[in-house]
Design a protein around this motif. Structure first.
Motif, PDB file in Angstrom:
ATOM      1  N   PRO A  18       4.510  14.566  -4.370  1.00  0.00           N
ATOM      2  CA  PRO A  18       3.871  13.544  -5.601  1.00  0.00           C
ATOM      3  C   PRO A  18       4.762  12.828  -6.101  1.00  0.00           C
ATOM      4  CG  PRO A  18       2.571  15.625  -3.844  1.00  0.00           C
ATOM      5  CD  PRO A  18       3.940  16.297  -4.429  1.00  0.00           C
ATOM      6  N   ALA A  19       5.022  14.142  -7.210  1.00  0.00           N
ATOM      7  CA  ALA A  19       6.593  13.376  -8.283  1.00  0.00           C
ATOM      8  C   ALA A  19       7.157  12.912  -7.717  1.00  0.00           C
ATOM      9  CB  ALA A  19       7.097  14.679  -8.307  1.00  0.00           C
ATOM     10  N   ASP A  20       7.525  12.260  -6.442  1.00  0.00           N
ATOM     11  CA  ASP A  20       8.119  11.776  -5.954  1.00  0.00           C
ATOM     12  C   ASP A  20       7.961   9.949  -5.553  1.00  0.00           C
ATOM     13  OD1 ASP A  20      10.771  12.692  -5.743  1.00  0.00           O
ATOM     14  OD2 ASP A  20      10.432  13.893  -4.279  1.00  0.00           O
ATOM     15  N   ILE A  21       6.212  10.266  -5.180  1.00  0.00           N
ATOM     16  CA  ILE A  21       5.609   9.798  -5.102  1.00  0.00           C
ATOM     17  C   ILE A  21       4.848   8.460  -6.036  1.00  0.00           C
ATOM     18  CG2 ILE A  21       2.876   8.752  -3.753  1.00  0.00           C
ATOM     19  CD1 ILE A  21       5.629   9.466  -2.004  1.00  0.00           C
ATOM     20  N   ALA A  22       4.702   9.215  -6.989  1.00  0.00           N
ATOM     21  CA  ALA A  22       4.586   8.714  -8.614  1.00  0.00           C
ATOM     22  C   ALA A  22       5.463   7.919  -8.481  1.00  0.00           C
ATOM     23  CB  ALA A  22       3.937   9.702  -9.393  1.00  0.00           C
ATOM     24  N   GLY A  69      -1.050   8.917  -6.811  1.00  0.00           N
ATOM     25  CA  GLY A  69      -1.396   7.266  -6.783  1.00  0.00           C
ATOM     26  C   GLY A  69      -1.124   6.866  -5.029  1.00  0.00           C
ATOM     27  N   ALA A  70      -0.828   8.013  -4.276  1.00  0.00           N
ATOM     28  CA  ALA A  70      -0.793   7.066  -2.384  1.00  0.00           C
ATOM     29  C   ALA A  70      -2.546   7.474  -2.484  1.00  0.00           C
ATOM     30  CB  ALA A  70      -0.314   8.895  -1.335  1.00  0.00           C
ATOM     31  N   GLN A  71      -2.153   6.014  -1.229  1.00  0.00           N
ATOM     32  CA  GLN A  71      -3.519   5.205  -1.149  1.00  0.00           C
ATOM     33  C   GLN A  71      -4.071   5.971   0.678  1.00  0.00           C
ATOM     34  OE1 GLN A  71      -1.840   1.490  -2.627  1.00  0.00           O
ATOM     35  NE2 GLN A  71      -3.725   0.943  -3.138  1.00  0.00           N
ATOM     36  N   VAL A  72      -2.924   6.222   1.391  1.00  0.00           N
ATOM     37  CA  VAL A  72      -3.180   6.502   2.186  1.00  0.00           C
ATOM     38  C   VAL A  72      -3.121   8.308   2.371  1.00  0.00           C
ATOM     39  CG1 VAL A  72      -2.809   5.946   4.778  1.00  0.00           C
ATOM     40  CG2 VAL A  72      -2.903   4.569   3.399  1.00  0.00           C
ATOM     41  N   ALA A  73      -3.797   9.146   3.256  1.00  0.00           N
ATOM     42  CA  ALA A  73      -3.938  10.264   3.585  1.00  0.00           C
ATOM     43  C   ALA A  73      -3.368  10.518   5.021  1.00  0.00           C
ATOM     44  CB  ALA A  73      -5.008  11.138   2.702  1.00  0.00           C
ATOM     45  N   THR A  74      -2.261  10.997   5.725  1.00  0.00           N
ATOM     46  CA  THR A  74      -1.486  11.522   6.934  1.00  0.00           C
ATOM     47  C   THR A  74      -2.155  13.095   7.351  1.00  0.00           C
ATOM     48  OG1 THR A  74      -0.148   9.585   6.219  1.00  0.00           O
ATOM     49  CG2 THR A  74       0.806  11.071   8.207  1.00  0.00           C
ATOM     50  N   THR A  75      -2.674  12.642   7.894  1.00  0.00           N
ATOM     51  CA  THR A  75      -2.651  14.560   8.579  1.00  0.00           C
ATOM     52  C   THR A  75      -1.862  15.239   8.463  1.00  0.00           C
ATOM     53  OG1 THR A  75      -3.616  13.244  10.959  1.00  0.00           O
ATOM     54  CG2 THR A  75      -5.696  13.172   9.245  1.00  0.00           C
ATOM     55  N   VAL A 114       1.082  -1.095   0.246  1.00  0.00           N
ATOM     56  CA  VAL A 114       0.041  -0.294  -0.118  1.00  0.00           C
ATOM     57  C   VAL A 114       1.516   1.420  -0.198  1.00  0.00           C
ATOM     58  CG1 VAL A 114      -1.293   1.604   1.276  1.00  0.00           C
ATOM     59  CG2 VAL A 114      -1.900  -1.084   0.999  1.00  0.00           C
ATOM     60  N   VAL A 115       0.817   2.547  -0.440  1.00  0.00           N
ATOM     61  CA  VAL A 115       1.324   3.074  -1.373  1.00  0.00           C
ATOM     62  C   VAL A 115       0.977   4.317   0.162  1.00  0.00           C
ATOM     63  CG1 VAL A 115       2.337   4.877  -2.268  1.00  0.00           C
ATOM     64  CG2 VAL A 115       1.821   2.660  -3.684  1.00  0.00           C
ATOM     65  N   LEU A 116       2.262   4.666   0.834  1.00  0.00           N
ATOM     66  CA  LEU A 116       1.806   6.110   1.314  1.00  0.00           C
ATOM     67  C   LEU A 116       1.593   7.371   0.863  1.00  0.00           C
ATOM     68  CD1 LEU A 116       3.855   5.031   4.818  1.00  0.00           C
ATOM     69  CD2 LEU A 116       0.987   4.824   4.188  1.00  0.00           C
ATOM     70  N   ASP A 117       1.506   8.240   1.544  1.00  0.00           N
ATOM     71  CA  ASP A 117       1.760   9.830   1.026  1.00  0.00           C
ATOM     72  C   ASP A 117       3.166  10.263   1.568  1.00  0.00           C
ATOM     73  OD1 ASP A 117       1.573   9.986   3.262  1.00  0.00           O
ATOM     74  OD2 ASP A 117      -0.300  12.000   2.961  1.00  0.00           O
ATOM     75  N   GLY A 118       3.194  11.789   1.197  1.00  0.00           N
ATOM     76  CA  GLY A 118       4.968  12.035   1.193  1.00  0.00           C
ATOM     77  C   GLY A 118       5.271  12.991   2.241  1.00  0.00           C
ATOM     78  N   GLY A 119       5.582  14.219   2.313  1.00  0.00           N
ATOM     79  CA  GLY A 119       6.049  15.327   3.174  1.00  0.00           C
ATOM     80  C   GLY A 119       4.639  16.746   2.591  1.00  0.00           C
ATOM     81  N   LEU A 120       3.707  16.393   3.506  1.00  0.00           N
ATOM     82  CA  LEU A 120       2.537  17.338   4.030  1.00  0.00           C
ATOM     83  C   LEU A 120       2.938  18.841   4.256  1.00  0.00           C
ATOM     84  CD1 LEU A 120      -0.685  17.422   3.451  1.00  0.00           C
ATOM     85  CD2 LEU A 120      -0.887  17.627   5.423  1.00  0.00           C
ATOM     86  N   SER A 121       3.755  18.936   5.396  1.00  0.00           N
ATOM     87  CA  SER A 121       4.558  20.249   5.342  1.00  0.00           C
ATOM     88  C   SER A 121       5.179  20.778   3.684  1.00  0.00           C
ATOM     89  CB  SER A 121       5.232  19.920   6.512  1.00  0.00           C
ATOM     90  OG  SER A 121       5.817  21.486   6.868  1.00  0.00           O
ATOM     91  N   THR A 122       6.278  19.419   3.324  1.00  0.00           N
ATOM     92  CA  THR A 122       7.232  20.139   2.283  1.00  0.00           C
ATOM     93  C   THR A 122       6.033  20.952   1.205  1.00  0.00           C
ATOM     94  OG1 THR A 122       8.803  18.399   2.909  1.00  0.00           O
ATOM     95  CG2 THR A 122       8.468  18.904   1.089  1.00  0.00           C
ATOM     96  N   GLU A 123       5.019  19.807   0.813  1.00  0.00           N
ATOM     97  CA  GLU A 123       4.274  20.472  -0.354  1.00  0.00           C
ATOM     98  C   GLU A 123       3.561  21.745  -0.139  1.00  0.00           C
ATOM     99  OE1 GLU A 123       2.678  20.077  -4.280  1.00  0.00           O
ATOM    100  OE2 GLU A 123       4.479  18.906  -3.233  1.00  0.00           O
ATOM    101  N   ASN A 177      11.637  -7.484   1.150  1.00  0.00           N
ATOM    102  CA  ASN A 177      11.925  -7.995   2.588  1.00  0.00           C
ATOM    103  C   ASN A 177      10.872  -7.360   3.609  1.00  0.00           C
ATOM    104  OD1 ASN A 177      14.861  -8.217   1.036  1.00  0.00           O
ATOM    105  ND2 ASN A 177      15.577  -6.872   1.376  1.00  0.00           N
ATOM    106  N   GLY A 178      10.307  -7.046   2.796  1.00  0.00           N
ATOM    107  CA  GLY A 178       8.871  -7.034   3.845  1.00  0.00           C
ATOM    108  C   GLY A 178       7.676  -5.877   3.602  1.00  0.00           C
ATOM    109  N   ALA A 179       8.219  -4.869   3.059  1.00  0.00           N
ATOM    110  CA  ALA A 179       7.878  -3.825   3.274  1.00  0.00           C
ATOM    111  C   ALA A 179       5.944  -4.038   2.329  1.00  0.00           C
ATOM    112  CB  ALA A 179       8.620  -2.338   2.441  1.00  0.00           C
ATOM    113  N   ARG A 180       4.999  -3.626   3.091  1.00  0.00           N
ATOM    114  CA  ARG A 180       4.244  -2.961   2.787  1.00  0.00           C
ATOM    115  C   ARG A 180       3.457  -2.029   2.741  1.00  0.00           C
ATOM    116  NH1 ARG A 180       5.730  -6.570   0.963  1.00  0.00           N
ATOM    117  NH2 ARG A 180       4.962  -9.168   1.609  1.00  0.00           N
ATOM    118  N   LEU A 181       3.781  -0.891   3.404  1.00  0.00           N
ATOM    119  CA  LEU A 181       2.832   0.915   3.726  1.00  0.00           C
ATOM    120  C   LEU A 181       4.728   1.039   2.715  1.00  0.00           C
ATOM    121  CD1 LEU A 181       0.736   1.076   6.713  1.00  0.00           C
ATOM    122  CD2 LEU A 181       0.723   1.034   5.013  1.00  0.00           C
ATOM    123  N   VAL A 182       4.372   1.652   2.223  1.00  0.00           N
ATOM    124  CA  VAL A 182       6.040   2.856   1.540  1.00  0.00           C
ATOM    125  C   VAL A 182       5.561   3.622   1.169  1.00  0.00           C
ATOM    126  CG1 VAL A 182       7.671   2.258  -0.132  1.00  0.00           C
ATOM    127  CG2 VAL A 182       6.966   0.421   0.623  1.00  0.00           C
TER     128      VAL A 182
END
Length: 302
Positions: free
Chosen positions: A291-295, A58-64, A13-22, A278-283
């Motif tokens: 956002p371009a990095d997450i894509a 493409g982020a599937q998780v939005a971090t508040t 499952v894909v996480l988002d990136g740095g909200l503050s950075t954005e 190696n086992g990562a499931r949330l990335v």
């Protein structure tokens, strides 16, 4: 939508990136002690737009935007307790709105930053405060925000950038008391023997092991860790028998006094297949990951 735990059992499952950075890249001032949480009050629409950009990538998780949002922190900025609680809860609504605007479905993770984030002095990267405060006081500090985010409808609580075993213990105890899904993410470094450690110096494997028997924990791993240090930390996290969460920063260093990032970025999507293997499931990504990095992460998934 399945639960996040069920989704992790099925694949990455894909996480988002740095909200503050954005938000900063979009022209918003995040230099105050409240960091991006200031915009919960002053520019909530900007938070929605930033969430939407990550979802569209493409982020599937939005971090508040609640990493640095606490009643105490808002009080220092002149916001009364009732309004502070409303703003913290609103972070879940804004994340959901942005996610819907960007892609229409996914999960919302309520960000629970460490005590040091409220201090806004860089101590989340040292954990120096834990000995003076203790586990009981840390539990009392984290409880109100965790309750607010859960009651507002967060699908999971992201207990993130945790620098010390004592704070991890407090967060795990509160997760069990509330009965809500959480992930536990440490900020780590690698010592001279290639052993991942908390910023306080404890063996990361020992801290991850604390979460092994906690049913509320859906994943353990690292964030705001240099990309080069992810591999050893991932191995240590996987030993806990939980899905692994990995969202490094860009590899730059945070200057707490100057409130700026320095050094060359070093995050590369080429590492993603290895992490997943190696086992990562949330990335995903943390500070300075856009956002371009997450894509690029999405494209690199095996």
């Amino acid at each position: 939508m399945p639960s996040l735990a069920d989704a992790l059992a099925a694949g990455p499952v894909v996480l988002d990136g740095g909200l503050s950075t954005e938000l900063e890249a979009r022209g918003h001032d995040v230099s105050s002690a409240l960091w991006s949480a200031r915009l919960l009050r002053d520019a909530p629409g900007a938070i929605v737009e930033a969430h939407a950009a990550f979802a569209a990538a493409g982020a599937q998780v939005a971090t508040t935007a609640s990493y640095q949002a606490t009643v105490e922190g808002f009080a220092a900025a002149g916001v009364d307790a009732d309004e502070a609680r409303r703003l913290i809860a609103s972070s879940v609504v804004l994340a959901r709105e942005g996610q819907d605007a960007g892609q229409g479905e996914g999960w919302v993770a309520g960000s629970v930053g460490p005590y040091g984030a409220m201090l806004a002095d860089g101590s989340e990267y040292t954990g120096d405060y834990v000995d003076a405060i203790g586990v009981a006081a840390l539990r009392a500090f984290h409880r109100p925000r965790m309750e607010l985010l859960a009651e507002a409808g967060a699908d999971v609580l992201a207990c993130e950038t945790v620098p010390a075993a004592a704070e991890a213990e407090a967060l795990l105890a509160e997760a069990q008391a509330l009965g809500v899904p959480v992930w536990l993410s440490l900020t780590t470094v690698v010592d001279d023997d290639d052993v991942p450690r908390t910023r306080r110096g404890e063996r990361a494997a020992d801290v991850f092991a604390m979460a092994a028997g906690v049913d509320e924990v859906v994943a353990v791993g690292v964030n705001c860790t240099a990309p080069a240090a992810v591999g050893p930390a991932l191995t240590a996290a996987a030993a806990a028998g939980k899905p692994v969460v990995v969202y490094p920063n860009s590899g730059e260093a945070w200057d707490a006094a100057g409130r700026r990032w320095s050094g060359p970025p070093g995050v590369s999507p080429d590492a993603v297949p290895t992490w997943v293997g190696n086992g990562a499931r949330l990335v995903g990504g943390c500070c300075r990951v856009r956002p371009a990095d997450i894509a690029a992460v999405v494209s690199a998934l095996p």
